[in-house]
Design a protein around this motif. Structure first.
Motif, PDB file in Angstrom:
ATOM      1  N   GLU A  57       4.721   2.422   3.391  1.00  0.00           N
ATOM      2  CA  GLU A  57       4.127   3.371   4.058  1.00  0.00           C
ATOM      3  C   GLU A  57       2.596   3.367   4.037  1.00  0.00           C
ATOM      4  OE1 GLU A  57       7.271   7.031   2.327  1.00  0.00           O
ATOM      5  OE2 GLU A  57       5.544   6.432   0.986  1.00  0.00           O
ATOM      6  N   MET A  58       2.027   2.855   3.057  1.00  0.00           N
ATOM      7  CA  MET A  58       0.453   2.724   3.185  1.00  0.00           C
ATOM      8  C   MET A  58       0.307   1.643   4.200  1.00  0.00           C
ATOM      9  SD  MET A  58      -1.097   5.153   1.773  1.00  0.00           S
ATOM     10  CE  MET A  58      -2.676   4.594   2.222  1.00  0.00           C
ATOM     11  N   SER A  59       0.957   0.605   4.292  1.00  0.00           N
ATOM     12  CA  SER A  59       0.614  -0.485   5.217  1.00  0.00           C
ATOM     13  C   SER A  59       0.898   0.090   6.644  1.00  0.00           C
ATOM     14  CB  SER A  59       1.772  -1.438   5.157  1.00  0.00           C
ATOM     15  OG  SER A  59       1.519  -2.585   5.835  1.00  0.00           O
ATOM     16  N   ALA A  60       1.846   0.799   6.976  1.00  0.00           N
ATOM     17  CA  ALA A  60       1.767   1.411   8.143  1.00  0.00           C
ATOM     18  C   ALA A  60       1.046   2.408   8.483  1.00  0.00           C
ATOM     19  CB  ALA A  60       3.438   2.048   8.213  1.00  0.00           C
ATOM     20  N   THR A  61       0.545   3.192   7.474  1.00  0.00           N
ATOM     21  CA  THR A  61      -0.615   4.182   7.772  1.00  0.00           C
ATOM     22  C   THR A  61      -1.778   3.661   8.192  1.00  0.00           C
ATOM     23  OG1 THR A  61       0.273   5.762   6.278  1.00  0.00           O
ATOM     24  CG2 THR A  61      -1.996   6.164   6.634  1.00  0.00           C
ATOM     25  N   MET A  62      -2.154   2.350   7.525  1.00  0.00           N
ATOM     26  CA  MET A  62      -3.520   1.887   7.570  1.00  0.00           C
ATOM     27  C   MET A  62      -3.669   0.751   8.501  1.00  0.00           C
ATOM     28  SD  MET A  62      -5.126   2.219   3.909  1.00  0.00           S
ATOM     29  CE  MET A  62      -6.681   1.402   4.716  1.00  0.00           C
ATOM     30  N   GLY A  63      -2.471   0.124   8.920  1.00  0.00           N
ATOM     31  CA  GLY A  63      -2.223  -0.907   9.943  1.00  0.00           C
ATOM     32  C   GLY A  63      -2.588  -2.501   9.228  1.00  0.00           C
ATOM     33  N   MET A  64      -2.503  -2.135   7.906  1.00  0.00           N
ATOM     34  CA  MET A  64      -2.786  -3.464   7.250  1.00  0.00           C
ATOM     35  C   MET A  64      -1.587  -4.231   6.927  1.00  0.00           C
ATOM     36  SD  MET A  64      -5.497  -1.835   4.423  1.00  0.00           S
ATOM     37  CE  MET A  64      -5.632  -3.506   3.510  1.00  0.00           C
ATOM     38  N   SER A  65      -1.584  -5.561   6.631  1.00  0.00           N
ATOM     39  CA  SER A  65      -0.447  -6.283   6.328  1.00  0.00           C
ATOM     40  C   SER A  65       0.087  -5.981   4.830  1.00  0.00           C
ATOM     41  CB  SER A  65      -0.820  -7.746   6.243  1.00  0.00           C
ATOM     42  OG  SER A  65      -1.605  -8.212   5.214  1.00  0.00           O
ATOM     43  N   LYS A  66       1.435  -6.309   4.719  1.00  0.00           N
ATOM     44  CA  LYS A  66       1.804  -5.904   3.158  1.00  0.00           C
ATOM     45  C   LYS A  66       1.198  -6.740   1.997  1.00  0.00           C
ATOM     46  CE  LYS A  66       6.363  -4.946   1.202  1.00  0.00           C
ATOM     47  NZ  LYS A  66       7.693  -4.981   1.225  1.00  0.00           N
ATOM     48  N   THR A  67       0.759  -7.988   2.491  1.00  0.00           N
ATOM     49  CA  THR A  67      -0.184  -8.716   1.479  1.00  0.00           C
ATOM     50  C   THR A  67      -1.238  -8.094   0.990  1.00  0.00           C
ATOM     51  OG1 THR A  67       1.233 -10.722   2.339  1.00  0.00           O
ATOM     52  CG2 THR A  67      -0.807 -11.029   1.064  1.00  0.00           C
ATOM     53  N   SER A  68      -2.169  -7.809   2.107  1.00  0.00           N
ATOM     54  CA  SER A  68      -3.284  -7.193   1.949  1.00  0.00           C
ATOM     55  C   SER A  68      -3.117  -5.745   1.133  1.00  0.00           C
ATOM     56  CB  SER A  68      -3.966  -6.909   3.343  1.00  0.00           C
ATOM     57  OG  SER A  68      -4.416  -8.200   3.898  1.00  0.00           O
ATOM     58  N   MET A  69      -2.162  -5.189   1.454  1.00  0.00           N
ATOM     59  CA  MET A  69      -1.838  -3.777   0.952  1.00  0.00           C
ATOM     60  C   MET A  69      -1.403  -3.835  -0.564  1.00  0.00           C
ATOM     61  SD  MET A  69      -2.049  -0.614   1.386  1.00  0.00           S
ATOM     62  CE  MET A  69      -2.288  -0.735   2.941  1.00  0.00           C
ATOM     63  N   SER A  70      -0.669  -4.756  -0.783  1.00  0.00           N
ATOM     64  CA  SER A  70      -0.373  -5.454  -2.351  1.00  0.00           C
ATOM     65  C   SER A  70      -1.638  -5.571  -2.950  1.00  0.00           C
ATOM     66  CB  SER A  70       0.787  -6.286  -2.386  1.00  0.00           C
ATOM     67  OG  SER A  70       1.023  -6.749  -3.517  1.00  0.00           O
ATOM     68  N   THR A  71      -2.354  -6.290  -2.333  1.00  0.00           N
ATOM     69  CA  THR A  71      -3.638  -6.910  -3.172  1.00  0.00           C
ATOM     70  C   THR A  71      -4.487  -5.766  -3.397  1.00  0.00           C
ATOM     71  OG1 THR A  71      -3.699  -9.112  -2.084  1.00  0.00           O
ATOM     72  CG2 THR A  71      -5.834  -8.320  -2.858  1.00  0.00           C
ATOM     73  N   GLY A  72      -4.658  -4.630  -2.242  1.00  0.00           N
ATOM     74  CA  GLY A  72      -5.558  -3.425  -2.447  1.00  0.00           C
ATOM     75  C   GLY A  72      -4.919  -2.799  -3.432  1.00  0.00           C
ATOM     76  N   MET A  73      -3.603  -2.413  -3.484  1.00  0.00           N
ATOM     77  CA  MET A  73      -2.848  -1.464  -4.499  1.00  0.00           C
ATOM     78  C   MET A  73      -3.348  -2.184  -5.870  1.00  0.00           C
ATOM     79  SD  MET A  73      -1.750   1.211  -3.348  1.00  0.00           S
ATOM     80  CE  MET A  73      -0.482   1.928  -2.257  1.00  0.00           C
ATOM     81  N   ARG A  74      -3.128  -3.417  -6.192  1.00  0.00           N
ATOM     82  CA  ARG A  74      -2.965  -3.966  -7.482  1.00  0.00           C
ATOM     83  C   ARG A  74      -4.538  -3.978  -7.882  1.00  0.00           C
ATOM     84  NH1 ARG A  74      -0.461  -8.164  -6.761  1.00  0.00           N
ATOM     85  NH2 ARG A  74      -1.829  -9.552  -5.593  1.00  0.00           N
ATOM     86  N   THR A  75      -5.403  -3.911  -7.046  1.00  0.00           N
ATOM     87  CA  THR A  75      -7.117  -3.752  -7.316  1.00  0.00           C
ATOM     88  C   THR A  75      -7.235  -2.513  -7.914  1.00  0.00           C
ATOM     89  OG1 THR A  75      -7.729  -5.756  -5.982  1.00  0.00           O
ATOM     90  CG2 THR A  75      -9.232  -3.930  -6.560  1.00  0.00           C
ATOM     91  N   LEU A  76      -6.569  -1.391  -7.001  1.00  0.00           N
ATOM     92  CA  LEU A  76      -6.908  -0.178  -7.566  1.00  0.00           C
ATOM     93  C   LEU A  76      -6.024   0.193  -9.001  1.00  0.00           C
ATOM     94  CD1 LEU A  76      -6.814   1.832  -4.089  1.00  0.00           C
ATOM     95  CD2 LEU A  76      -8.684   1.440  -5.248  1.00  0.00           C
ATOM     96  N   TYR A  77      -4.999  -0.384  -9.112  1.00  0.00           N
ATOM     97  CA  TYR A  77      -4.188  -0.165 -10.273  1.00  0.00           C
ATOM     98  C   TYR A  77      -4.958  -0.799 -11.372  1.00  0.00           C
ATOM     99  CZ  TYR A  77      -0.303  -0.071 -13.420  1.00  0.00           C
ATOM    100  OH  TYR A  77       0.586   0.049 -14.541  1.00  0.00           O
ATOM    101  N   ASP A  78      -5.518  -2.017 -11.282  1.00  0.00           N
ATOM    102  CA  ASP A  78      -6.413  -2.545 -12.312  1.00  0.00           C
ATOM    103  C   ASP A  78      -7.449  -1.950 -12.730  1.00  0.00           C
ATOM    104  OD1 ASP A  78      -4.475  -4.480 -12.470  1.00  0.00           O
ATOM    105  OD2 ASP A  78      -5.588  -6.061 -11.306  1.00  0.00           O
ATOM    106  N   LEU A  79      -7.929  -0.978 -11.648  1.00  0.00           N
ATOM    107  CA  LEU A  79      -9.338  -0.317 -12.210  1.00  0.00           C
ATOM    108  C   LEU A  79      -8.964   1.053 -12.494  1.00  0.00           C
ATOM    109  CD1 LEU A  79     -11.329  -1.324  -9.148  1.00  0.00           C
ATOM    110  CD2 LEU A  79     -11.646  -1.937 -11.353  1.00  0.00           C
ATOM    111  N   LYS A  80      -7.488   1.212 -12.605  1.00  0.00           N
ATOM    112  CA  LYS A  80      -6.921   2.604 -13.419  1.00  0.00           C
ATOM    113  C   LYS A  80      -7.253   3.828 -12.152  1.00  0.00           C
ATOM    114  CE  LYS A  80      -7.348   1.070 -17.947  1.00  0.00           C
ATOM    115  NZ  LYS A  80      -7.822   1.485 -19.403  1.00  0.00           N
ATOM    116  N   MET A  81      -7.509   3.303 -10.848  1.00  0.00           N
ATOM    117  CA  MET A  81      -7.750   4.419  -9.904  1.00  0.00           C
ATOM    118  C   MET A  81      -6.628   5.181  -9.433  1.00  0.00           C
ATOM    119  SD  MET A  81     -11.166   2.941  -8.246  1.00  0.00           S
ATOM    120  CE  MET A  81     -11.484   4.586  -7.464  1.00  0.00           C
TER     121      MET A  81
END
Length: 185
Positions: A57-81
């Motif tokens: 859903e976020m990949s479609a909303t932002m027009g980002m690849s699933k790989t980039s989206m996964s990296t972004g989500m992992r970064t935000l998750y690791d930062l507890k955001m």
């Protein structure tokens, strides 16, 4: 994600305009702290979601690849955001923003500060041991011993700072900081 469907086209455009301004600002702010602009925009977009979202859903909303989206989500998750949450009937991971900006700030900086402090304390401690070993050598000149003594003092002062920084980080993590500087209600 379908919360805008009940609004008129004009209402949707007005709402998206105000949201984009905030999302852009969040992205720029996070960029100042070493988080990429795209990850800042990801967080900003997620901030306005009323329901948890999937990577797709976020990949479609932002027009980002699933790989980039996964990296972004992992970064935000690791930062507890953001948090992973369970969704009834969904086999995919769902994510939602941690809406407490105070908590986000303290988690983000605590993680970054602690990591940097630990690296610097390790380097300072190693160098301090090397200086002490050099000082034990009876063949060193007085001039060299004076420089070593000066450097040792500087390193000890730096270690004193990092002890203080550790206490500050502890105060953020425990919430004690809010006794000194209360959150606005």
């Amino acid at each position: 994600m379908d919360e805008l469907a009940a609004l008129t086209e004009e209402q949707q455009q007005l709402l998206l305009k105000t949201r984009r301004r905030v999302i852009e600002s969040i992205g720029k702010n996070m960029d100042l702290y070493g988080i990429t602009l795209s990850i800042g925009h990801l967080y900003g977009n997620m901030y306005f979601n009323r329901e948890p979202v999937t990577l797709d859903e976020m990949s479609a909303t932002m027009g980002m690849s699933k790989t980039s989206m996964s990296t972004g989500m992992r970064t935000l998750y690791d930062l507890k955001m953001i948090n992973k949450v369970w969704g009834k009937g969904s086999r995919k991971d769902l994510y939602e923003v941690v809406p407490d900006w105070h908590e986000n700030f303290t988690d983000f900086f605590s993680i970054k500060w602690r990591k940097a402090a630990e690296q610097n304390v390790l380097a300072l401690t190693r160098s301090l041991k090397e200086i002490e070993q050099l000082e034990e050598n009876p063949e060193q000149s007085e001039a060299f011993l004076e420089v070593l003594a000066s450097d040792r003092q500087k390193l000890q002062e730096a270690l004193t700072y990092y002890k203080w920084l550790g206490r500050l980080i502890d105060a953020f993590e425990s919430g004690e900081i809010y006794k000194l500087i209360p959150k606005e209600e």
